[in-house]
Design a protein around this motif. Structure first.
Motif, PDB file in Angstrom:
ATOM      1  N   ALA A  89       1.034  -1.159  -0.166  1.00 18.98           N
ATOM      2  CA  ALA A  89       0.152  -0.205   0.102  1.00 18.98           C
ATOM      3  C   ALA A  89       0.813   1.182  -0.013  1.00 18.98           C
ATOM      4  CB  ALA A  89      -0.883   0.195   1.237  1.00 18.98           C
ATOM      5  N   VAL A  90       0.421   2.476  -0.341  1.00 26.20           N
ATOM      6  CA  VAL A  90       1.158   3.533  -0.430  1.00 26.20           C
ATOM      7  C   VAL A  90       0.404   4.685   0.229  1.00 26.20           C
ATOM      8  CG1 VAL A  90       2.196   5.466  -1.795  1.00 26.20           C
ATOM      9  CG2 VAL A  90       1.851   2.930  -2.885  1.00 26.20           C
ATOM     10  N   LEU A  91       1.057   5.560   1.281  1.00 30.44           N
ATOM     11  CA  LEU A  91       0.629   6.478   2.113  1.00 30.44           C
ATOM     12  C   LEU A  91       1.464   7.724   1.686  1.00 30.44           C
ATOM     13  CD1 LEU A  91      -0.977   7.638   4.362  1.00 30.44           C
ATOM     14  CD2 LEU A  91       1.068   7.241   5.769  1.00 30.44           C
ATOM     15  N   TYR A  92       0.944   8.719   0.982  1.00 29.80           N
ATOM     16  CA  TYR A  92       1.379  10.107   0.534  1.00 29.80           C
ATOM     17  C   TYR A  92       1.142  11.034   1.837  1.00 29.80           C
ATOM     18  CZ  TYR A  92       1.334   8.215  -4.146  1.00 29.80           C
ATOM     19  OH  TYR A  92       1.652   7.436  -5.204  1.00 29.80           O
ATOM     20  N   MET A  93       2.287  11.630   2.170  1.00 26.65           N
ATOM     21  CA  MET A  93       2.544  12.599   3.311  1.00 26.65           C
ATOM     22  C   MET A  93       3.008  13.799   3.013  1.00 26.65           C
ATOM     23  SD  MET A  93       3.606  10.017   6.507  1.00 26.65           S
ATOM     24  CE  MET A  93       3.211  10.943   7.569  1.00 26.65           C
ATOM     25  N   ALA A 205      -8.019   1.343  -3.196  1.00 25.99           N
ATOM     26  CA  ALA A 205      -8.046   0.753  -1.892  1.00 25.99           C
ATOM     27  C   ALA A 205      -7.007   0.677  -1.174  1.00 25.99           C
ATOM     28  CB  ALA A 205      -8.769  -0.762  -2.021  1.00 25.99           C
ATOM     29  N   SER A 206      -5.711   0.813  -1.863  1.00 31.13           N
ATOM     30  CA  SER A 206      -4.315   0.712  -1.261  1.00 31.13           C
ATOM     31  C   SER A 206      -3.669   2.180  -1.292  1.00 31.13           C
ATOM     32  CB  SER A 206      -3.712  -0.253  -1.948  1.00 31.13           C
ATOM     33  OG  SER A 206      -4.169  -1.426  -1.973  1.00 31.13           O
ATOM     34  N   THR A 207      -4.288   3.123  -1.371  1.00 37.09           N
ATOM     35  CA  THR A 207      -3.739   4.572  -1.584  1.00 37.09           C
ATOM     36  C   THR A 207      -4.537   5.437  -0.578  1.00 37.09           C
ATOM     37  OG1 THR A 207      -3.528   3.906  -4.095  1.00 37.09           O
ATOM     38  CG2 THR A 207      -3.072   6.222  -3.152  1.00 37.09           C
ATOM     39  N   PRO A 227     -11.635  11.142  -4.788  1.00 38.61           N
ATOM     40  CA  PRO A 227     -12.058   9.882  -4.019  1.00 38.61           C
ATOM     41  C   PRO A 227     -11.998   8.537  -4.758  1.00 38.61           C
ATOM     42  CG  PRO A 227     -13.925  11.003  -4.919  1.00 38.61           C
ATOM     43  CD  PRO A 227     -13.028  12.018  -5.126  1.00 38.61           C
ATOM     44  N   GLY A 228     -11.731   8.645  -6.152  1.00 37.36           N
ATOM     45  CA  GLY A 228     -11.188   7.445  -6.922  1.00 37.36           C
ATOM     46  C   GLY A 228     -10.154   7.362  -6.893  1.00 37.36           C
ATOM     47  N   THR A 229      -8.981   7.910  -6.257  1.00 39.15           N
ATOM     48  CA  THR A 229      -7.634   7.745  -6.167  1.00 39.15           C
ATOM     49  C   THR A 229      -7.039   7.417  -4.583  1.00 39.15           C
ATOM     50  OG1 THR A 229      -7.066   9.664  -7.848  1.00 39.15           O
ATOM     51  CG2 THR A 229      -5.261   9.097  -6.323  1.00 39.15           C
ATOM     52  N   PHE A 230      -7.865   8.107  -3.716  1.00 39.84           N
ATOM     53  CA  PHE A 230      -7.468   7.599  -2.325  1.00 39.84           C
ATOM     54  C   PHE A 230      -8.732   6.887  -1.724  1.00 39.84           C
ATOM     55  CE2 PHE A 230      -5.195  11.816  -3.380  1.00 39.84           C
ATOM     56  CZ  PHE A 230      -3.977  11.256  -3.322  1.00 39.84           C
ATOM     57  N   ALA A 231      -8.344   6.216  -0.817  1.00 29.27           N
ATOM     58  CA  ALA A 231      -9.228   5.185   0.113  1.00 29.27           C
ATOM     59  C   ALA A 231      -9.393   5.835   1.338  1.00 29.27           C
ATOM     60  CB  ALA A 231      -8.755   4.031   0.071  1.00 29.27           C
ATOM     61  N   GLY A 232      -8.542   6.748   1.778  1.00 30.56           N
ATOM     62  CA  GLY A 232      -8.727   7.465   3.134  1.00 30.56           C
ATOM     63  C   GLY A 232      -7.796   8.410   3.332  1.00 30.56           C
ATOM     64  N   ALA A 233      -8.072   9.272   4.340  1.00 28.77           N
ATOM     65  CA  ALA A 233      -7.235  10.434   4.693  1.00 28.77           C
ATOM     66  C   ALA A 233      -6.960  10.455   6.088  1.00 28.77           C
ATOM     67  CB  ALA A 233      -7.442  11.770   4.085  1.00 28.77           C
ATOM     68  N   ALA A 234      -5.895  11.021   6.659  1.00 29.45           N
ATOM     69  CA  ALA A 234      -5.534  11.308   8.160  1.00 29.45           C
ATOM     70  C   ALA A 234      -5.235  12.944   8.336  1.00 29.45           C
ATOM     71  CB  ALA A 234      -4.530  10.461   8.718  1.00 29.45           C
ATOM     72  N   CYS A 235      -5.869  13.748   8.932  1.00 30.57           N
ATOM     73  CA  CYS A 235      -5.807  14.878   9.231  1.00 30.57           C
ATOM     74  C   CYS A 235      -5.355  15.222  10.801  1.00 30.57           C
ATOM     75  CB  CYS A 235      -7.020  15.601   8.741  1.00 30.57           C
ATOM     76  SG  CYS A 235      -7.865  15.160   7.247  1.00 30.57           S
ATOM     77  N   LEU A 236      -4.319  15.477  11.068  1.00 28.57           N
ATOM     78  CA  LEU A 236      -3.810  15.645  12.431  1.00 28.57           C
ATOM     79  C   LEU A 236      -3.600  17.325  12.600  1.00 28.57           C
ATOM     80  CD1 LEU A 236      -2.776  12.773  11.548  1.00 28.57           C
ATOM     81  CD2 LEU A 236      -0.864  13.084  13.148  1.00 28.57           C
ATOM     82  N   SER A 237      -4.500  17.662  13.613  1.00 31.41           N
ATOM     83  CA  SER A 237      -4.225  19.126  13.834  1.00 31.41           C
ATOM     84  C   SER A 237      -4.689  19.815  12.819  1.00 31.41           C
ATOM     85  CB  SER A 237      -2.899  19.355  14.658  1.00 31.41           C
ATOM     86  OG  SER A 237      -2.323  18.792  15.624  1.00 31.41           O
ATOM     87  N   ALA A 271     -18.708   5.163   1.354  1.00 26.49           N
ATOM     88  CA  ALA A 271     -18.490   3.991   0.879  1.00 26.49           C
ATOM     89  C   ALA A 271     -17.106   3.741   0.426  1.00 26.49           C
ATOM     90  CB  ALA A 271     -19.399   3.707  -0.087  1.00 26.49           C
ATOM     91  N   GLY A 272     -16.327   2.862   0.979  1.00 27.64           N
ATOM     92  CA  GLY A 272     -14.961   2.351   0.422  1.00 27.64           C
ATOM     93  C   GLY A 272     -13.973   3.477   0.998  1.00 27.64           C
ATOM     94  N   HIS A 273     -13.984   4.486   1.909  1.00 23.55           N
ATOM     95  CA  HIS A 273     -13.312   5.464   2.185  1.00 23.55           C
ATOM     96  C   HIS A 273     -13.117   5.528   3.765  1.00 23.55           C
ATOM     97  CE1 HIS A 273     -14.706   7.303  -1.700  1.00 23.55           C
ATOM     98  NE2 HIS A 273     -13.354   7.089  -1.903  1.00 23.55           N
ATOM     99  N   ARG A 274     -12.128   6.014   4.320  1.00 21.73           N
ATOM    100  CA  ARG A 274     -12.029   6.495   5.699  1.00 21.73           C
ATOM    101  C   ARG A 274     -11.418   7.684   5.838  1.00 21.73           C
ATOM    102  NH1 ARG A 274      -9.400   0.910   8.650  1.00 21.73           N
ATOM    103  NH2 ARG A 274     -11.142  -0.422   8.068  1.00 21.73           N
TER     104      ARG A 274
END
Length: 339
Positions: A89-93, A205-207, A227-237, A271-274
């Motif tokens: 999987a790949v996490l872009y930061m 699903a792996s991005t 939303p068709g590229t990324f399955a999820g996002a994390a937003c800190l502060s 659906a399909g996202h976090r």
């Protein structure tokens, strides 16, 4: 979900005055760090070496070209044993200068992302994944990370007020936001290059995408726009006030309303996202609670609940790389839970 919310709207003259004094002192403390984030021009006469990491390895991609934005340095972290567990999987930061070890491009502490990610993968708490750290645009960071469509919804007078704001000698918003062009670089140029060069799973699903502060704004905006590229996002502060429009009066800031209106009308289906949000209760993070609550209620009303959504508060945590490093394992395990 941690339901502790320590900060509310200030009421009365004395609490507001105390809050404003505190807010000014925060900026006095943060000014050196803001400069290190890229709020001052630095010489590029010598190409810095990749940061050293305690686990895995860094592949440095210098000055990745783009037809949309200026070239960006990119550090790709590969976990120990790569490529034995492919596809990864790949996490872009975002703010890639501050993710790994002692980076020559930043004077700020590191997120220690390599160490945390390696431990989680080894323990089976996450899927095997690589991290793509994208360096920020230095003095143009605010303009690059301000969600563009909410900006365009502001009135001309509100935009002009944003342009007029300064923090010391620093022009907070030096040019009009160009985050849409930046996301084209990430999704249409950088991601295909990563997919070709490394043993990764290119499917949505792996991005995933992650950022803090203004980078937190960009993380949810990236998920919403692609939303068709990324399955999820994390937003800190997540820096909901935008580029500090209201140094003197928080109630005068139109930027949070613009963000909330965009989320109300344009956010994708769960659906399909976090998506993950968090904030602390000290320094800049002390101002985020009321807006984050609005966003939580809005997204929950749109079906973002259960395994799709997490919003946490960390009492006593401040707005800093040290705080984000301390809790990084939480959003990583939320986004990249084993299948």
């Amino acid at each position: 979900m941690n339901q502790q919310h320590a900060i509310g709207q200030p009421t009365g003259d004395k609490p507001m005055h105390r809050a404003l004094r505190s807010f000014r002192s925060i900026f006095a403390i943060l000014l050196p760090g803001l400069a290190a984030l890229g709020f001052s021009a630095r010489s590029r006469s010598a190409e810095p070496a990749p940061p050293s990491v305690p686990a895995g390895q860094i592949v440095h991609m210098a000055r990745v070209p783009s037809q949309y934005v200026a070239p960006h340095d990119v550090d790709v972290w590969l976990p120990p044993g790569y490529p034995k567990q492919a596809p990864y999987a790949v996490l872009y930061m975002f703010d890639g200068q501050n993710l790994f070890g002692d980076h020559p491009g930043s004077k700020l502490p590191s997120w220690q992302a390599a160490s945390t990610a390696a431990k989680l993968i080894a323990a089976g708490k996450t899927r095997p994944f690589v991290i793509v750290g994208i360096a920020n645009a230095q003095s143009l960071r605010m303009s690059e990370y301000f969600p563009q469509k909410p900006w365009e919804s502001l009135t001309p007078a509100q935009r002009q007020a944003l342009f007029s704001r300064q923090l010391g000698d620093f022009q907070i918003l030096p040019v009009a936001p160009f985050s849409d062009a930046f996301l084209k670089f990430v999704t249409q140029e950088l991601k295909p290059a990563i997919d070709r060069r490394f043993n990764v799973d290119p499917k949505p699903a792996s991005t995933f995408v992650m950022g803090s502060s203004m980078g937190g704004l960009m993380a949810w905006y990236a998920l919403s726009e692609y939303p068709g590229t990324f399955a999820g996002a994390a937003c800190l502060s997540t820096h909901w006030p935008g580029p500090y429009l209201s140094l003197e009066a928080a109630t005068d800031d139109p930027v949070p309303d613009a963000f909330v209106d965009y989320i109300r009308h344009d956010f994708p289906s769960p659906a399909g996202h976090r998506i993950y949000f968090d904030h602390g209760t000290r320094t800049l993070d002390a101002w985020y609670d009321p807006i984050q609550k609005r966003v939580d209620r809005l997204l929950q009303s749109k079906g973002w609940t259960g395994s799709h959504y997490q919003s946490r508060v960390f009492p006593g945590a401040e707005h800093s790389e040290k705080s984000w490093a301390a809790r990084l394992a939480i959003p990583l395990t939320f986004l990249l839970a084993p299948r």
